[in-house]
Every structure is written in C-alpha cells, then in structure tokens.
Design an enzyme around this catalytic site. Structure first.
Site, PDB file in Angstrom:
ATOM      1  CE  LYS A  31     -12.686   5.755  -0.838  1.00  0.00           C
ATOM      2  NZ  LYS A  31     -11.565   5.920   0.118  1.00  0.00           N
ATOM      3  NE  ARG A  34     -12.037  -0.593   0.663  1.00  0.00           N
ATOM      4  CZ  ARG A  34     -12.712   0.459   1.152  1.00  0.00           C
ATOM      5  NH1 ARG A  34     -13.860   0.824   0.647  1.00  0.00           N
ATOM      6  NH2 ARG A  34     -12.199   1.160   2.134  1.00  0.00           N
ATOM      7  NE  ARG A  71     -13.288   8.619   8.595  1.00  0.00           N
ATOM      8  CZ  ARG A  71     -13.057   7.837   7.528  1.00  0.00           C
ATOM      9  NH1 ARG A  71     -13.396   8.237   6.320  1.00  0.00           N
ATOM     10  NH2 ARG A  71     -12.486   6.667   7.678  1.00  0.00           N
ATOM     11  NE  ARG A 120     -15.506   4.475   9.493  1.00  0.00           N
ATOM     12  CZ  ARG A 120     -15.074   4.408   8.230  1.00  0.00           C
ATOM     13  NH1 ARG A 120     -15.465   5.328   7.347  1.00  0.00           N
ATOM     14  NH2 ARG A 120     -14.263   3.458   7.848  1.00  0.00           N
ATOM     15  NE  ARG A 157      -9.892   1.768   7.630  1.00  0.00           N
ATOM     16  CZ  ARG A 157     -10.403   2.878   8.153  1.00  0.00           C
ATOM     17  NH1 ARG A 157     -10.244   3.142   9.434  1.00  0.00           N
ATOM     18  NH2 ARG A 157     -11.073   3.710   7.402  1.00  0.00           N
TER      19      ARG A 157
HETATM   20  P1  ADP Z   1     -12.844   8.493   2.574  1.00  0.00           P
HETATM   21  O1  ADP Z   1     -14.327   8.509   2.257  1.00  0.00           O
HETATM   22  O2  ADP Z   1     -11.998   8.461   1.340  1.00  0.00           O
HETATM   23  O3  ADP Z   1     -12.476   7.432   3.560  1.00  0.00           O
HETATM   24  P2  ADP Z   1     -13.399  11.010   3.994  1.00  0.00           P
HETATM   25  O4  ADP Z   1     -14.088  11.845   2.962  1.00  0.00           O
HETATM   26  O5  ADP Z   1     -14.236  10.418   5.058  1.00  0.00           O
HETATM   27  O6  ADP Z   1     -12.498   9.878   3.274  1.00  0.00           O
HETATM   28  O7  ADP Z   1     -12.253  11.925   4.655  1.00  0.00           O
HETATM   29  C1  ADP Z   1     -11.432  11.430   5.705  1.00  0.00           C
HETATM   30  C2  ADP Z   1     -11.177  12.574   6.710  1.00  0.00           C
HETATM   31  O8  ADP Z   1     -10.308  13.538   6.114  1.00  0.00           O
HETATM   32  C3  ADP Z   1     -12.431  13.334   7.131  1.00  0.00           C
HETATM   33  O9  ADP Z   1     -12.294  13.696   8.491  1.00  0.00           O
HETATM   34  C4  ADP Z   1     -12.429  14.579   6.242  1.00  0.00           C
HETATM   35  O10 ADP Z   1     -13.051  15.695   6.875  1.00  0.00           O
HETATM   36  C5  ADP Z   1     -10.944  14.822   6.034  1.00  0.00           C
HETATM   37  N1  ADP Z   1     -10.621  15.330   4.692  1.00  0.00           N
HETATM   38  C6  ADP Z   1     -11.202  15.015   3.509  1.00  0.00           C
HETATM   39  N2  ADP Z   1     -10.603  15.657   2.486  1.00  0.00           N
HETATM   40  C7  ADP Z   1      -9.591  16.380   3.042  1.00  0.00           C
HETATM   41  C8  ADP Z   1      -8.583  17.287   2.512  1.00  0.00           C
HETATM   42  N3  ADP Z   1      -8.500  17.514   1.199  1.00  0.00           N
HETATM   43  N4  ADP Z   1      -7.726  17.847   3.383  1.00  0.00           N
HETATM   44  C9  ADP Z   1      -7.794  17.583   4.725  1.00  0.00           C
HETATM   45  N5  ADP Z   1      -8.708  16.772   5.278  1.00  0.00           N
HETATM   46  C10 ADP Z   1      -9.596  16.175   4.455  1.00  0.00           C
HETATM   47  P1  ADP Z   2     -12.581   4.042   4.303  1.00  0.00           P
HETATM   48  O1  ADP Z   2     -12.837   4.757   3.024  1.00  0.00           O
HETATM   49  O2  ADP Z   2     -12.260   4.958   5.432  1.00  0.00           O
HETATM   50  O3  ADP Z   2     -11.623   2.886   4.172  1.00  0.00           O
HETATM   51  P2  ADP Z   2     -15.119   2.588   4.134  1.00  0.00           P
HETATM   52  O4  ADP Z   2     -16.276   3.150   4.858  1.00  0.00           O
HETATM   53  O5  ADP Z   2     -15.105   2.675   2.656  1.00  0.00           O
HETATM   54  O6  ADP Z   2     -13.887   3.299   4.793  1.00  0.00           O
HETATM   55  O7  ADP Z   2     -14.910   1.059   4.530  1.00  0.00           O
HETATM   56  C1  ADP Z   2     -14.875   0.637   5.880  1.00  0.00           C
HETATM   57  C2  ADP Z   2     -14.563  -0.851   5.931  1.00  0.00           C
HETATM   58  O8  ADP Z   2     -15.631  -1.578   5.298  1.00  0.00           O
HETATM   59  C3  ADP Z   2     -13.295  -1.289   5.214  1.00  0.00           C
HETATM   60  O9  ADP Z   2     -12.142  -1.174   6.014  1.00  0.00           O
HETATM   61  C4  ADP Z   2     -13.637  -2.756   4.874  1.00  0.00           C
HETATM   62  O10 ADP Z   2     -13.503  -3.586   6.022  1.00  0.00           O
HETATM   63  C5  ADP Z   2     -15.120  -2.673   4.538  1.00  0.00           C
HETATM   64  N1  ADP Z   2     -15.378  -2.423   3.103  1.00  0.00           N
HETATM   65  C6  ADP Z   2     -15.976  -1.323   2.550  1.00  0.00           C
HETATM   66  N2  ADP Z   2     -16.073  -1.449   1.223  1.00  0.00           N
HETATM   67  C7  ADP Z   2     -15.507  -2.638   0.903  1.00  0.00           C
HETATM   68  C8  ADP Z   2     -15.277  -3.333  -0.315  1.00  0.00           C
HETATM   69  N3  ADP Z   2     -15.644  -2.811  -1.518  1.00  0.00           N
HETATM   70  N4  ADP Z   2     -14.667  -4.536  -0.257  1.00  0.00           N
HETATM   71  C9  ADP Z   2     -14.308  -5.090   0.914  1.00  0.00           C
HETATM   72  N5  ADP Z   2     -14.478  -4.497   2.097  1.00  0.00           N
HETATM   73  C10 ADP Z   2     -15.081  -3.269   2.111  1.00  0.00           C
END
Ligand code: ADP
Ligand code: ADP
Length: 208
Positions: A15, A90, A124, A152, A163
C-alpha cells in the site's frame, strides 16, 4: 462532500509503495494511520505510548483512537478535495464512522497471499530521511544510503503472524462490506512492484 479513495490490503501488501503513484495521479494527499501512530510514538505523547504496546504486539489500536486521529486530520485544508486513506479503515466500526465524515468513491484492494507477506515484511527497510520504503531483496536501496536505513520494531516474523491474524479476523471482512456497496476494485498484488503499479494506474483511470 468530496470523494476519497481507500487503499486496502493486508500488512505488507504494498500500500505504502503504491500510494505515491495514486497521490501523483489524483492530487489527493495520503493519510496513513500507521505513519500517524508512529509519529505519535516518536513524539512520546500519551496516546502514542499507549498505541505502541498494541503496535509492537501486532494488534489493532482501538477504533476510538483511530477515529479521533482521522477526524482531526480531515480538518486540514489539504483534505478539502478528498484524500487517499492508506491502512484505514481496518475494522467495520471504523468504516461506519468514516461514512459519517467522508465520502468514499472507491476502495482499491491489493491482494497478496499470506506466504508472500512474511518475506515482504521481514525484509522491509525505511529511509528515515525521505520516508522511502525499500526491501532487502525486492527493492534494494542505493549502496550510499544503506547505513541509514531502519527496520520497524513490529516487522519481525513473530509479530507478522499476529498482524496477519488481526487482518483476517478484523480487517478482511471489510472487503465484502465494500464489495456489497459496489466500491471494491481488486488488484493482484502478487506481482512485481511495476506490474502492481500498472494495475493501480488502470484502476485509477477506471474511476476518474
Ligand atoms: P504496506 O504499506 O501495505 O504495509 P509496503 O508498501 O510497506 O506495504 O511494502 C512492504 C514491503 O514489501 C516493502 O519492503 C516493499 O519494498 C515490498 N514490496 C512492496 N510491493 C512489492 C511487490 N509488488 N513485490 C515485492 N515486494 C514488494
Ligand atoms: P502495515 O501496513 O505494515 O500493517 P501500518 O503502518 O499500516 O502497517 O500499521 C502499523 C500498526 O499500526 C498496525 O499493526 C496497528 O497496530 C496500527 N494501526 C495502523 N492503522 C490502524 C487502524 N486503522 N486501526 C487500528 N490500528 C491501526
């Protein structure tokens, strides 16, 4: 009311990686609840400290805290033409509250199977200076900035399992919820970053 877009998917779906493209194409600012919570943790606010325990355990922060953050953020002038929500809503109660304060025109769902998620999250890395997201194998950072990259605290294999559990029980039901409202656009996220980007662009073109 102006129209907003939701970027939906499991943790690590890509995302944040794809959000920049949508911001460029639509001009809508990105609102990431994860980034807002991490900023609150860094600032050491009481809310941030309370949220950190849940984040480190891989659990969702309470709906009340999240809705409060969103309500406050939507007061900013830049939210006037709609926004891109990343990682919010979420839970179904969060989506219901969102209905009261903003109009969602589409939900772009990046679909990735669980077995691909663990590798993505554990590898990541983030550049604290630019906010750019990298991956040790899938998107390596330039050599000259590798020393400053951070991981992170919740990006461990153990926390990822929790998660993913929270995602399947509390978040995934939202896909049907939005699908019933005719708003869900599904994208295959189990492809290269470029391929997923092309699908995201197609989705945006189909709704503009
Ligand atoms: P989200 O915001 O949904 O948690 P991220 O954009 O941070 O996800 O991506 C999670 C990890 O996966 C990052 O290290 C990113 O570089 C990698 N990543 C994102 N999209 C892809 C893809 N299509 N293929 C492989 N790795 C990806
Ligand atoms: P990722 O896409 O890798 O799960 P985020 O950065 O979106 O990571 O979220 C990190 C953490 O922050 C989640 O595991 C949760 O604990 C909290 N969080 C983020 N957004 C929300 C939400 N909309 N509702 C509840 N918890 C959230």
């Amino acid at each position: 009311m102006t129209e907003s877009i939701v970027l939906f998917g499991p943790p690590g779906a890509g995302k944040g990686t794809q959000a920049g493209r949508i911001v460029e194409l639509t001009g809508k600012p990105q609102i990431s609840t994860g980034d807002m919570l991490r900023a609150a943790v860094k600032a050491g606010s009481p809310m941030g400290l309370a949220a950190k325990e849940y984040m480190d355990a891989g659990l969702l922060v309470s709906d009340e805290v999240i809705i409060g953050l969103i309500e406050e953020r939507l007061q900013n002038d830049d939210a006037g033409q709609g926004v891109l929500f990343d990682g919010f809503p979420r839970t179904i109660p969060q989506a219901e509250s969102l209905e009261e304060i903003a109009t969602v025109s589409s939900v772009i769902s990046i679909e990735v199977p669980d077995d691909a998620i663990v590798d993505r999250i554990v590898g990541r890395r983030m550049d604290p200076e630019t906010g750019e997201i990298y991956h040790v194998s899938f998107k390596p950072a330039p050599t000259e900035i590798q020393d400053r990259l951070v991981q992170r605290p919740d990006d461990t294999e153990e926390t990822v399992r929790a998660r993913l559990g929270a995602y399947h029980t509390q978040t995934a039901p939202l896909a049907d919820w939005y699908s019933e409202r005719g708003l869900l656009i599904r994208i295959d996220g189990d492809a290269s970053i470029e391929q997923v980007g092309a699908s995201v662009e197609e989705a945006i073109a189909s709704i503009s």
